[in-house]
Design a protein around this motif. Structure first.
Motif, PDB file in Angstrom:
ATOM      1  N   MET A 172      37.634   5.631  37.114  1.00 15.63           N
ATOM      2  CA  MET A 172      38.895   4.798  37.639  1.00 15.63           C
ATOM      3  C   MET A 172      40.069   5.816  37.659  1.00 15.63           C
ATOM      4  SD  MET A 172      40.337   1.329  36.252  1.00 15.63           S
ATOM      5  CE  MET A 172      41.946   0.717  36.620  1.00 15.63           C
ATOM      6  N   LEU A 173      40.807   5.987  38.580  1.00 17.19           N
ATOM      7  CA  LEU A 173      42.036   6.858  38.571  1.00 17.19           C
ATOM      8  C   LEU A 173      42.845   6.443  37.631  1.00 17.19           C
ATOM      9  CD1 LEU A 173      43.066   9.301  40.614  1.00 17.19           C
ATOM     10  CD2 LEU A 173      43.943   7.836  41.599  1.00 17.19           C
ATOM     11  N   ALA A 174      43.426   7.194  36.727  1.00 13.58           N
ATOM     12  CA  ALA A 174      44.483   6.833  35.895  1.00 13.58           C
ATOM     13  C   ALA A 174      45.869   7.536  35.773  1.00 13.58           C
ATOM     14  CB  ALA A 174      43.790   6.820  34.272  1.00 13.58           C
ATOM     15  N   ALA A 175      47.141   7.102  35.817  1.00 15.79           N
ATOM     16  CA  ALA A 175      48.166   7.962  35.585  1.00 15.79           C
ATOM     17  C   ALA A 175      48.082   8.427  34.317  1.00 15.79           C
ATOM     18  CB  ALA A 175      49.396   6.818  35.939  1.00 15.79           C
ATOM     19  N   LEU A 176      48.392   9.811  33.888  1.00 19.58           N
ATOM     20  CA  LEU A 176      48.684  10.346  32.565  1.00 19.58           C
ATOM     21  C   LEU A 176      50.076  10.473  32.277  1.00 19.58           C
ATOM     22  CD1 LEU A 176      46.157  13.444  33.143  1.00 19.58           C
ATOM     23  CD2 LEU A 176      45.782  11.233  32.184  1.00 19.58           C
ATOM     24  N   THR A 177      50.358  10.476  31.012  1.00 29.01           N
ATOM     25  CA  THR A 177      51.738  10.598  30.391  1.00 29.01           C
ATOM     26  C   THR A 177      51.887  11.997  29.814  1.00 29.01           C
ATOM     27  OG1 THR A 177      51.018   9.784  28.113  1.00 29.01           O
ATOM     28  CG2 THR A 177      51.855   8.192  29.824  1.00 29.01           C
ATOM     29  N   GLU A 178      53.080  12.429  29.593  1.00 27.37           N
ATOM     30  CA  GLU A 178      53.291  13.638  28.801  1.00 27.37           C
ATOM     31  C   GLU A 178      52.813  13.648  27.169  1.00 27.37           C
ATOM     32  OE1 GLU A 178      57.240  15.179  28.957  1.00 27.37           O
ATOM     33  OE2 GLU A 178      57.229  15.198  31.153  1.00 27.37           O
ATOM     34  N   GLN A 179      52.308  12.429  26.966  1.00 29.82           N
ATOM     35  CA  GLN A 179      51.464  12.423  25.589  1.00 29.82           C
ATOM     36  C   GLN A 179      50.133  12.958  25.770  1.00 29.82           C
ATOM     37  OE1 GLN A 179      53.663   9.951  26.191  1.00 29.82           O
ATOM     38  NE2 GLN A 179      55.167  10.797  24.968  1.00 29.82           N
ATOM     39  N   ASP A 180      49.427  12.768  27.106  1.00 31.37           N
ATOM     40  CA  ASP A 180      48.198  13.140  27.457  1.00 31.37           C
ATOM     41  C   ASP A 180      48.269  14.623  27.475  1.00 31.37           C
ATOM     42  OD1 ASP A 180      46.737  10.716  27.387  1.00 31.37           O
ATOM     43  OD2 ASP A 180      47.953  10.211  29.387  1.00 31.37           O
ATOM     44  N   LEU A 181      49.240  15.131  28.458  1.00 32.37           N
ATOM     45  CA  LEU A 181      49.186  16.596  28.749  1.00 32.37           C
ATOM     46  C   LEU A 181      50.852  16.588  29.237  1.00 32.37           C
ATOM     47  CD1 LEU A 181      47.533  18.827  29.303  1.00 32.37           C
ATOM     48  CD2 LEU A 181      47.238  18.223  31.658  1.00 32.37           C
ATOM     49  N   SER A 182      51.200  17.882  28.919  1.00 33.09           N
ATOM     50  CA  SER A 182      52.660  18.007  29.104  1.00 33.09           C
ATOM     51  C   SER A 182      52.801  19.510  29.918  1.00 33.09           C
ATOM     52  CB  SER A 182      53.611  17.812  28.195  1.00 33.09           C
ATOM     53  OG  SER A 182      53.464  18.818  27.144  1.00 33.09           O
ATOM     54  N   LEU A 183      53.774  19.864  30.479  1.00 33.15           N
ATOM     55  CA  LEU A 183      54.300  21.151  30.924  1.00 33.15           C
ATOM     56  C   LEU A 183      55.703  21.481  30.627  1.00 33.15           C
ATOM     57  CD1 LEU A 183      52.374  19.696  33.689  1.00 33.15           C
ATOM     58  CD2 LEU A 183      52.745  22.128  34.327  1.00 33.15           C
ATOM     59  N   THR A 184      55.817  22.624  30.268  1.00 35.32           N
ATOM     60  CA  THR A 184      57.287  23.206  30.021  1.00 35.32           C
ATOM     61  C   THR A 184      57.827  23.276  31.271  1.00 35.32           C
ATOM     62  OG1 THR A 184      56.643  25.512  30.309  1.00 35.32           O
ATOM     63  CG2 THR A 184      56.413  24.387  27.973  1.00 35.32           C
ATOM     64  N   MET A 185      59.355  23.438  31.168  1.00 31.83           N
ATOM     65  CA  MET A 185      60.186  23.674  32.478  1.00 31.83           C
ATOM     66  C   MET A 185      59.384  24.660  33.258  1.00 31.83           C
ATOM     67  SD  MET A 185      61.655  21.140  33.108  1.00 31.83           S
ATOM     68  CE  MET A 185      62.650  21.883  34.587  1.00 31.83           C
ATOM     69  N   PRO A 186      59.304  26.155  32.395  1.00 29.35           N
ATOM     70  CA  PRO A 186      58.910  27.342  33.240  1.00 29.35           C
ATOM     71  C   PRO A 186      57.413  27.011  33.794  1.00 29.35           C
ATOM     72  CG  PRO A 186      59.619  28.030  31.096  1.00 29.35           C
ATOM     73  CD  PRO A 186      59.564  26.356  31.123  1.00 29.35           C
ATOM     74  N   ALA A 187      56.723  26.189  33.203  1.00 31.15           N
ATOM     75  CA  ALA A 187      55.360  25.893  33.834  1.00 31.15           C
ATOM     76  C   ALA A 187      55.601  25.158  35.221  1.00 31.15           C
ATOM     77  CB  ALA A 187      54.511  25.400  33.001  1.00 31.15           C
ATOM     78  N   GLN A 188      56.616  24.017  35.035  1.00 36.98           N
ATOM     79  CA  GLN A 188      56.683  23.237  36.139  1.00 36.98           C
ATOM     80  C   GLN A 188      57.435  23.929  37.253  1.00 36.98           C
ATOM     81  OE1 GLN A 188      58.648  19.565  35.287  1.00 36.98           O
ATOM     82  NE2 GLN A 188      57.849  19.740  33.135  1.00 36.98           N
ATOM     83  N   ASP A 189      58.374  24.988  37.001  1.00 35.82           N
ATOM     84  CA  ASP A 189      59.026  25.582  38.016  1.00 35.82           C
ATOM     85  C   ASP A 189      58.075  26.400  38.648  1.00 35.82           C
ATOM     86  OD1 ASP A 189      61.374  24.656  37.112  1.00 35.82           O
ATOM     87  OD2 ASP A 189      62.013  26.199  36.230  1.00 35.82           O
TER      88      ASP A 189
END
Length: 119
Positions: free
Chosen positions: A1-18
């Motif tokens: 089942m497709l699930a929405a993840l949260t930043e507690q599950d997995l996060s990205l720093t701003m440099p990674a997001q950019d």
């Protein structure tokens, strides 16, 4: 089942997001997101990587970040809960994505004796 993840599950720093956002803007419109995957390893244990993907499966978790989706299957997610993905550019042409806070997964080569020494 497709699930929405949260930043507690997995996060990205701003440099990674950019950086991922920059790369994502250069790919075909059919690309659904960036898949994070695990590769079983030998001596070093499990290694992780990322690739563009044109599909989202029923057993995937999705983290919506800015203009892209980070997609992780449930098997990989068990190893990545609480992990932070960063992008580090050392300025010498050696830039890479780094997975911080990875849990210890064993690994190692050789045999360990009863005294705790490993060869």
């Amino acid at each position: 089942m497709l699930a929405a993840l949260t930043e507690q599950d997995l996060s990205l720093t701003m440099p990674a997001q950019d950086k991922i956002g920059e790369l994502f803007s250069q790919v075909d419109d059919a690309i659904q997101g960036v898949r994070v995957f695990a590769n079983p390893g030998g001596c070093s244990g499990i290694s992780f990587g990322m690739t563009f993907t044109d599909s989202v499966n029923d057993n995937d978790g999705v983290l919506a970040v800015g203009g892209f989706k980070l997609i992780v299957d449930e098997g990989t997610l068990q190893y990545l809960r609480g992990v932070e993905i960063d992008f580090v550019d050392r300025g010498d042409g050696n830039a890479s994505f780094v997975f911080n806070n990875l849990p210890s997964m064993g690994g190692g080569c050789g045999t360990c004796g009863s005294a705790g020494s490993c060869s």
